[in-house]
Design a protein around this motif. Structure first.
Motif, PDB file in Angstrom:
ATOM      1  N   LEU A   9       0.857  -1.183   0.000  1.00  0.00           N
ATOM      2  CA  LEU A   9       0.000   0.000   0.000  1.00  0.00           C
ATOM      3  C   LEU A   9       0.894   1.234   0.000  1.00  0.00           C
ATOM      4  CD1 LEU A   9      -2.571  -1.075   2.757  1.00  0.00           C
ATOM      5  CD2 LEU A   9      -2.688  -1.488   0.307  1.00  0.00           C
ATOM      6  N   LYS A  10       0.599   2.179  -0.888  1.00  0.00           N
ATOM      7  CA  LYS A  10       1.432   3.370  -1.006  1.00  0.00           C
ATOM      8  C   LYS A  10       0.586   4.637  -0.854  1.00  0.00           C
ATOM      9  CE  LYS A  10       5.029   1.486  -4.082  1.00  0.00           C
ATOM     10  NZ  LYS A  10       5.728   1.685  -5.375  1.00  0.00           N
ATOM     11  N   ILE A  49      -6.906  -1.921   7.112  1.00  0.00           N
ATOM     12  CA  ILE A  49      -7.180  -3.293   6.657  1.00  0.00           C
ATOM     13  C   ILE A  49      -8.517  -3.377   5.936  1.00  0.00           C
ATOM     14  CG2 ILE A  49      -5.718  -4.328   8.441  1.00  0.00           C
ATOM     15  CD1 ILE A  49      -8.364  -5.233   9.789  1.00  0.00           C
ATOM     16  N   LYS A  50      -9.452  -2.489   6.264  1.00  0.00           N
ATOM     17  CA  LYS A  50     -10.715  -2.467   5.508  1.00  0.00           C
ATOM     18  C   LYS A  50     -10.471  -2.030   4.065  1.00  0.00           C
ATOM     19  CE  LYS A  50     -13.855  -1.689   9.403  1.00  0.00           C
ATOM     20  NZ  LYS A  50     -14.687  -0.688  10.128  1.00  0.00           N
ATOM     21  N   ILE A  51      -9.502  -1.144   3.887  1.00  0.00           N
ATOM     22  CA  ILE A  51      -9.132  -0.739   2.517  1.00  0.00           C
ATOM     23  C   ILE A  51      -8.524  -1.919   1.776  1.00  0.00           C
ATOM     24  CG2 ILE A  51      -7.464   0.668   1.234  1.00  0.00           C
ATOM     25  CD1 ILE A  51      -8.034   2.904   3.301  1.00  0.00           C
ATOM     26  N   LEU A  52      -7.653  -2.668   2.431  1.00  0.00           N
ATOM     27  CA  LEU A  52      -7.024  -3.813   1.789  1.00  0.00           C
ATOM     28  C   LEU A  52      -8.037  -4.928   1.504  1.00  0.00           C
ATOM     29  CD1 LEU A  52      -4.543  -5.257   0.750  1.00  0.00           C
ATOM     30  CD2 LEU A  52      -4.001  -5.943   3.093  1.00  0.00           C
ATOM     31  N   SER A  53      -9.055  -5.054   2.363  1.00  0.00           N
ATOM     32  CA  SER A  53     -10.060  -6.102   2.146  1.00  0.00           C
ATOM     33  C   SER A  53     -11.144  -5.660   1.176  1.00  0.00           C
ATOM     34  CB  SER A  53     -10.701  -6.493   3.487  1.00  0.00           C
ATOM     35  OG  SER A  53     -11.455  -5.418   4.014  1.00  0.00           O
ATOM     36  N   GLY A  54     -11.074  -4.402   0.705  1.00  0.00           N
ATOM     37  CA  GLY A  54     -12.034  -3.913  -0.279  1.00  0.00           C
ATOM     38  C   GLY A  54     -13.319  -3.372   0.306  1.00  0.00           C
ATOM     39  N   ALA A  55     -13.410  -3.335   1.640  1.00  0.00           N
ATOM     40  CA  ALA A  55     -14.638  -2.856   2.284  1.00  0.00           C
ATOM     41  C   ALA A  55     -14.724  -1.334   2.294  1.00  0.00           C
ATOM     42  CB  ALA A  55     -14.721  -3.388   3.718  1.00  0.00           C
ATOM     43  N   VAL A  56     -13.586  -0.661   2.189  1.00  0.00           N
ATOM     44  CA  VAL A  56     -13.528   0.802   2.213  1.00  0.00           C
ATOM     45  C   VAL A  56     -12.658   1.261   1.053  1.00  0.00           C
ATOM     46  CG1 VAL A  56     -12.613   2.787   3.508  1.00  0.00           C
ATOM     47  CG2 VAL A  56     -13.935   1.038   4.696  1.00  0.00           C
ATOM     48  N   THR A  57     -13.063   2.353   0.413  1.00  0.00           N
ATOM     49  CA  THR A  57     -12.302   2.905  -0.706  1.00  0.00           C
ATOM     50  C   THR A  57     -11.531   4.136  -0.247  1.00  0.00           C
ATOM     51  OG1 THR A  57     -13.981   2.153  -2.268  1.00  0.00           O
ATOM     52  CG2 THR A  57     -12.456   3.855  -3.040  1.00  0.00           C
TER      53      THR A  57
END
Length: 497
Positions: A9-10, A49-57
């Motif tokens: 993630l960057k 982690i929600k961003i990585l799991s696709g739950a949050v943009t």
């Protein structure tokens, strides 16, 4: 041999309203490693982690999975790319068996059309369990499993889907010592098989037991990434809590008088265990601790929203029994919930209705006095500087800070109130609204009201509290006079270092 970078993630940025939750955060995970994320409540760990799991943009930033730049990540795509998140509350179907949950959505068909091959599913589930060293009966219904067993089942389900990355968010917060040990051993086993594991926990002893690397977040920013062998517990705590003194509110002293509330051995089995404390008139009694320590459940019992199994509550030296929040309201106890959207706001209702509802519930009048409602609400809007277009505006259309001030204003209309309970009073509000809320709390204390303030924000606890009760594993382990207490000392008590 260098390990492959499976996730990178960057410059990740995430903003909620006026609050920047993540500020240009970098993070990477390698195959065959356990990378731990640490930080205070609200540091941004779960959002990342929600961003990585696709739950949050995210608002901006780049996500690379197995070296490929990934756009439009959503939960389904994340799973297809091999990323699985195991949450504290297991996302399983209790009415199905263990094997049926493993294959849910990906059932094995038999030679007979439209029939599931349950025997084959049980055999495959047993094979996965042997690989992991898990002792579970594939034919057992999930409803009969313990919390630890459900988490292990989620891990087995992830491996069945060929997961390359497993994310664990506070997995041991509800587990006993033996269950925690078994789960950590399972994660070490998965690491040896080449999986990448992201692990979030407040329990630093667990972190140093399993971590290869750890990344520290503070106030939405990355402090640094360290090898677990090059840093110690005390250094981690200092980096987690060190911050600018400008974040601390400078409050004025208030005269503290006699004891108003006394709680004696209050107990809710498995959640709160024999808590005893008192709160005086004019006092702000802070309650701190990690998520899951029993803080909210404790104050919910004092408000009548949760029935205790044992213990006593005394108000003005009179023993009281609270069967409901309405009983508490009649006794002069007010409660501002942590979850204002679910438990505080009446959505679809306007500002006036949200302000006067508690007063109307306590009123003995059969008919509503609409003119009086407008007069009272207008005074509260003026007093609390609530930014609203007009009195008919729906509460959900207001900003977070103005929603919170509306809910607090609701209780200010109850002039007979004695005790105010604030559970995370400034969660999700901007700095300006935060200071206004602090001022309201101080004014209530100056009027001789008693205040209980639950908070995950340590500058808030240290700025506002006269005394601080520390909750850990359902017990109030310490009650501190707030004199020269440091954030580091408080954090150590929270996590039991």
């Amino acid at each position: 041999m260098d390990k492959e970078t499976v996730v990178e993630l960057k410059k990740i940025v995430k903003i909620y309203g006026e609050h920047k939750v993540l500020k240009n955060v970098d993070f990477d995970l390698r195959s065959g490693e356990i990378h731990c994320l640490v930080g205070e409540n609200g540091a941004g760990k779960s959002t990342l982690i929600k961003i990585l799991s696709g739950a949050v943009t995210p608002e901006s930033g780049e996500i690379f999975i197995l070296g490929k730049h990934t756009r439009g990540l959503n939960p389904r795509l994340a799973i297809e790319l091999g990323i699985t998140t195991v949450y504290q509350d297991a996302e399983l179907v209790d009415s199905l068996t263990v094997a049926e949950n493993v294959f849910l959505g990906n059932e094995l068909n038999s030679s007979i059309p439209l029939k599931i091959n349950k025997r084959k599913q049980v055999e495959e589930t047993e094979r996965i369990f042997r690989r992991l060293g898990i002792n579970l009966n594939p034919d057992e219904y999930v409803a009969n499993l313990s919390t630890a067993q459900k988490q292990m089942l989620q891990i087995a389900k992830a491996l069945h889907r060929s997961a390359k990355v497993i994310i664990m968010d506070e997995p041991t917060s509800s587990l006993g010592l033996e269950e925690t040990k078994a789960l950590l051993n399972l994660l070490k086993n998965l690491r040896s098989q080449g999986l990448g594991i992201i692990y979030i926990s407040h329990y630093l002893n667990e972190i140093f037991d399993i971590a290869d690397r750890l990344t520290i977040l503070k106030d939405g920013e990355k402090v640094g990434t360290y090898s677990a062998t090059e840093i110690d517990v005390n250094t981690v705590i200092k980096k987690m809590v060190g911050r600018d003194t400008a974040l601390f509110f400078q409050r004025r002293p208030v005269q503290i008088k006699e004891v108003l509330l006394r709680v004696n051995r209050l107990t809710k089995k498995g959640i709160v265990n024999g808590v005893t404390f008192d709160v005086k008139r004019g006092e702000v009694f802070g309650i701190g601790g990690l998520v899951g320590s029993g803080r909210t459940e404790l104050v919910s019992m004092i408000y009548g929203a949760l029935r205790p199994d044992d213990g006593e509550i005394f108000l003005k030296n009179e023993r009281i029994e609270l069967k409901s929040p309405l009983d508490a309201m009649k006794k002069g106890i007010c409660f501002v919930s942590e979850d204002r959207k679910k438990l505080g706001m009446f959505t679809g209702r306007n500002l006036v209705e949200n302000l006067v509802i508690a007063k109307n519930n306590l009123s003995k009048r059969f008919l509503l006095n609409l003119n009086q409602e407008v007069i009272l609400s207008t005074e509260i809007v003026r007093k609390l500087s609530i930014a609203v277009a007009d009195r008919d505006q729906l509460i959900e259309e207001l900003s977070g800070g103005n929603q919170q001030k509306t809910i607090i204003g609701r209780w200010l209309l109850n002039t007979d109130a004695l005790l105010y309970i604030f559970d995370e009073p400034t969660k999700g509000v901007d700095i300006g609204a935060r200071e206004q809320i602090y001022e309201i709390i101080l004014q209530l204390a100056e009027q001789g009201k008693s205040i209980i303030m639950v908070s995950s924000d340590m500058p808030e606890l240290l700025s506002m509290s006269d005394r601080i009760g520390v909750m850990r594993n359902g017990e109030m382990t310490h009650i501190l006079e707030n004199r020269n207490v440091k954030e580091e000392d408080l954090m150590k008590l929270f996590i039991g270092v």
